[in-house]
Design a protein around this motif. Structure first.
Motif, PDB file in Angstrom:
ATOM      1  N   MET A 324      27.646  26.933  29.570  1.00  0.00           N
ATOM      2  CA  MET A 324      28.266  26.665  29.022  1.00  0.00           C
ATOM      3  C   MET A 324      29.533  26.791  29.260  1.00  0.00           C
ATOM      4  N   ALA A 325      29.821  28.297  29.741  1.00  0.00           N
ATOM      5  CA  ALA A 325      31.477  28.855  30.706  1.00  0.00           C
ATOM      6  C   ALA A 325      31.257  28.290  31.425  1.00  0.00           C
ATOM      7  N   ARG A 326      29.726  28.062  32.600  1.00  0.00           N
ATOM      8  CA  ARG A 326      29.633  27.246  34.247  1.00  0.00           C
ATOM      9  C   ARG A 326      30.224  25.906  34.513  1.00  0.00           C
ATOM     10  N   GLY A 327      29.813  25.027  33.037  1.00  0.00           N
ATOM     11  CA  GLY A 327      29.235  23.530  32.325  1.00  0.00           C
ATOM     12  C   GLY A 327      30.852  23.130  31.970  1.00  0.00           C
ATOM     13  N   GLU A 404      22.301  23.485  39.806  1.00  0.00           N
ATOM     14  CA  GLU A 404      21.835  23.753  38.701  1.00  0.00           C
ATOM     15  C   GLU A 404      23.838  23.974  38.049  1.00  0.00           C
ATOM     16  N   ASP A 405      24.391  23.058  39.123  1.00  0.00           N
ATOM     17  CA  ASP A 405      26.073  22.704  38.522  1.00  0.00           C
ATOM     18  C   ASP A 405      26.141  21.505  37.804  1.00  0.00           C
ATOM     19  N   VAL A 406      25.272  21.291  38.402  1.00  0.00           N
ATOM     20  CA  VAL A 406      24.657  19.896  37.577  1.00  0.00           C
ATOM     21  C   VAL A 406      24.610  19.832  36.076  1.00  0.00           C
ATOM     22  N   ALA A 407      22.955  21.204  35.754  1.00  0.00           N
ATOM     23  CA  ALA A 407      22.647  21.315  34.629  1.00  0.00           C
ATOM     24  C   ALA A 407      23.830  21.364  33.918  1.00  0.00           C
ATOM     25  N   ALA A 408      24.626  22.646  34.193  1.00  0.00           N
ATOM     26  CA  ALA A 408      25.651  23.389  33.749  1.00  0.00           C
ATOM     27  C   ALA A 408      26.413  21.954  32.712  1.00  0.00           C
ATOM     28  N   VAL A 409      27.223  21.224  33.377  1.00  0.00           N
ATOM     29  CA  VAL A 409      28.583  20.458  33.323  1.00  0.00           C
ATOM     30  C   VAL A 409      26.623  19.389  32.287  1.00  0.00           C
ATOM     31  N   GLY A 418      31.812  17.985  19.094  1.00  0.00           N
ATOM     32  CA  GLY A 418      30.488  18.227  18.338  1.00  0.00           C
ATOM     33  C   GLY A 418      29.113  17.881  18.432  1.00  0.00           C
ATOM     34  N   ASN A 419      29.070  17.351  19.955  1.00  0.00           N
ATOM     35  CA  ASN A 419      27.868  16.707  20.295  1.00  0.00           C
ATOM     36  C   ASN A 419      26.760  17.874  19.981  1.00  0.00           C
ATOM     37  N   GLN A 420      25.671  17.407  19.755  1.00  0.00           N
ATOM     38  CA  GLN A 420      24.430  18.823  20.092  1.00  0.00           C
ATOM     39  C   GLN A 420      22.985  18.339  20.157  1.00  0.00           C
ATOM     40  N   ALA A 421      22.574  18.908  21.560  1.00  0.00           N
ATOM     41  CA  ALA A 421      21.239  18.189  22.275  1.00  0.00           C
ATOM     42  C   ALA A 421      20.719  19.593  22.377  1.00  0.00           C
ATOM     43  N   ALA A 422      19.640  18.752  23.430  1.00  0.00           N
ATOM     44  CA  ALA A 422      18.565  19.954  23.861  1.00  0.00           C
ATOM     45  C   ALA A 422      19.391  20.303  25.341  1.00  0.00           C
ATOM     46  N   SER A 423      19.852  21.479  25.649  1.00  0.00           N
ATOM     47  CA  SER A 423      20.276  22.079  27.033  1.00  0.00           C
ATOM     48  C   SER A 423      19.176  21.235  28.406  1.00  0.00           C
ATOM     49  N   VAL A 424      19.814  21.407  29.797  1.00  0.00           N
ATOM     50  CA  VAL A 424      19.039  20.506  30.731  1.00  0.00           C
ATOM     51  C   VAL A 424      18.849  21.180  31.675  1.00  0.00           C
ATOM     52  N   GLY A 425      17.858  21.593  32.082  1.00  0.00           N
ATOM     53  CA  GLY A 425      17.893  22.795  33.229  1.00  0.00           C
ATOM     54  C   GLY A 425      17.687  22.206  34.949  1.00  0.00           C
ATOM     55  N   THR A 426      17.639  22.774  36.048  1.00  0.00           N
ATOM     56  CA  THR A 426      17.601  23.100  36.890  1.00  0.00           C
ATOM     57  C   THR A 426      16.421  21.252  37.426  1.00  0.00           C
ATOM     58  N   ILE A 427      15.380  22.281  36.611  1.00  0.00           N
ATOM     59  CA  ILE A 427      13.848  20.961  36.875  1.00  0.00           C
ATOM     60  C   ILE A 427      14.408  19.547  36.823  1.00  0.00           C
ATOM     61  N   GLU A 428      14.809  19.270  35.340  1.00  0.00           N
ATOM     62  CA  GLU A 428      15.271  18.333  35.188  1.00  0.00           C
ATOM     63  C   GLU A 428      16.213  16.923  36.228  1.00  0.00           C
ATOM     64  N   VAL A 429      16.818  18.175  36.648  1.00  0.00           N
ATOM     65  CA  VAL A 429      18.038  17.623  38.410  1.00  0.00           C
ATOM     66  C   VAL A 429      17.034  17.479  38.953  1.00  0.00           C
TER      67      VAL A 429
END
Length: 438
Positions: A324-327, A404-409, A418-429
């Motif tokens: 979250m901090a990086r994003g 890593e930056d794309v996954a973080a943002v 107010g959004n809530q969803a699963a985190s995105v990993g680098t494998i998905e990017v």
């Protein structure tokens, strides 16, 4: 036995056992009447004009025009999980196009998926949807295509892997997954809704509009899954997610006003969302040209689709504080100027949506983050339409941001405001960057 071994066995058997081959042919001839020997269609300017409109509704030019090539002359490569298919020449050239075809043969192609010489056609040509087109509309399309300038351009042979390249394998597929359908509002037969707008909308969405080609999940054989019409899925090879039109949490418009659905179809922009990716091309080439009556009919039908929301799952695990901090840093540097510090979006000088809000945006929090990641990587571009002639766009960041930056943002915008969803990993990017399916 896996699919490829099964098809090898089937095609080999059909090549040596004449009785079995004859049975497959018989299955694929069901419902077909002998074709007339002479052309009886009387072409008029009004019929040609109607055909031109219907060709836009079906977005036919998109597939039958190669990039940089002549319009309607074919040659565009359509990549499938089974190999490459090349679209044919639809101009009235007698040697390489439709010049020697009759209107009855053209109707047979749409309704039965069979070429002039009787060959079975591959369903990359969406005859499982076009089979619902009326003969009258087929004749109008034929009249329009015959009015085009003839262009001599030989059709390119498909490049499909064995055994998918065989008519025998295609015959098996059709026997399992295709039956010619009744024309008109076949798709509305399971409902008691009889309003003319609903019936017309059902006809357009499930016929020439062939919305199911993208918005319905497919099985391992490439056929749409029974009982899951318009329930969303990953578009094969393109690997964009076509969200469910039956789920208001995805792309369902059941709670939208009719006017907002019409606006989305005709301009690509509405108060609750906008179109990107493959749908932007559909709006640009096709739905922006819908008549007001047809756009309204499609809106009526789409709003009436039964809601089939997925069962609620457990809340996603909270994202890592480091992500979250990086994003947040990436968002502040690259995104906040357009989308706002609080993800509120922005409007242009005329008060029209310019940059969509990310807070409360259902496209941002889809369970599958593929589209969000691809927009970050490749940019997002709305279609230029008569109702939105100078749309704003989003630049691509794939050359600026690492995985890593794309996954973080992506994780940040999916879990902020107010959004809530699963985190995105680098494998998905990585998959999105390489356009690979999971």
């Amino acid at each position: 036995m896996n699919l490829q071994r099964l098809l090898r066995w089937v095609s080999g058997t059909l090549a040596t056992v004449g009785v079995a081959a004859a049975a497959i042919v018989a299955l694929n001839l069901r419902g077909e009447a002998p074709l007339p020997t002479a052309e009886t269609l009387q072409t008029t300017p009004a019929l040609v004009a109607q055909g031109e409109y219907l060709a836009r509704v079906g977005n036919c030019m998109a597939c039958h025009t190669a990039q940089g090539g002549a319009a309607w002359a074919g040659g565009r490569g359509i990549e499938t999980p089974f190999g490459m298919i090349y679209s044919p020449n639809l101009t009235p050239d007698k040697a390489t196009g439709l010049g020697a075809w009759t209107s009855a043969e053209f109707w047979r192609a749409l309704h039965h998926g069979r070429s002039k010489d009787g060959r079975l056609l591959y369903p990359a040509f969406p005859y499982p949807s076009y089979t619902h087109v009326t003969r009258e509309d087929s004749d109008a399309l034929y009249a329009y295509l015959q009015s085009l300038k003839p262009l001599a351009q030989a059709n390119q042979a498909h490049a499909l892997r064995f055994p998918y390249s065989t008519q025998a394998a295609l015959g098996v597929w059709r026997a399992l997954f295709f039956a010619p359908g009744a024309p008109a509002a076949q798709a509305a037969s399971a409902t008691t809704t009889t309003a003319p707008d609903y019936q017309r909308g059902a006809y357009l969405v499930n016929g020439l509009g062939h919305c199911a080609a993208c918005h319905t999940p497919r099985n391992a054989w490439g056929a749409t899954r029974d009982g899951q019409a318009l329930a969303g899925g990953l578009i094969p090879v393109q690997n964009w997610l076509a969200p469910a039109l039956t789920d208001p949490a995805q792309a369902g418009v059941q709670a939208w006003s009719e006017a907002d659905v019409v606006a989305l179809l005709q301009t690509g922009v509405a108060p609750h969302g906008s179109v990107i990716g493959p749908m932007a091309e559909v709006v640009f080439r096709s739905t922006q040209y819908l008549s007001d009556a047809d756009a309204r009919a499609m809106a009526v039908y789409l709003k009436a689709l039964p809601r089939q929301a997925k069962e609620p799952s457990a809340p996603p695990a909270p994202p890592a504080a480091s992500a979250m901090a990086r994003g947040a840093k990436v968002y502040e540097a690259q995104c906040a100027q357009c989308h706002g510090a609080q993800g509120q979006g922005a409007k242009d000088e005329a008060g029209q949506p310019a940059f969509p809000p990310l807070a409360g945006n259902r496209a941002v929090v889809l369970a599958d983050p593929t589209n969000l990641v691809r927009v970050v990587l490749q940019g997002g571009y709305l279609p230029a339409t008569a109702g939105n002639p100078r749309p704003h766009g989003m630049q691509p960041f794939q050359h600026l941001l690492g995985d890593e930056d794309v996954a973080a943002v992506a994780t940040f915008v999916r879990n902020s405001w107010g959004n809530q969803a699963a985190s995105v990993g680098t494998i998905e990017v990585y998959r999105a960057r390489e356009r690979r399916s999971p």
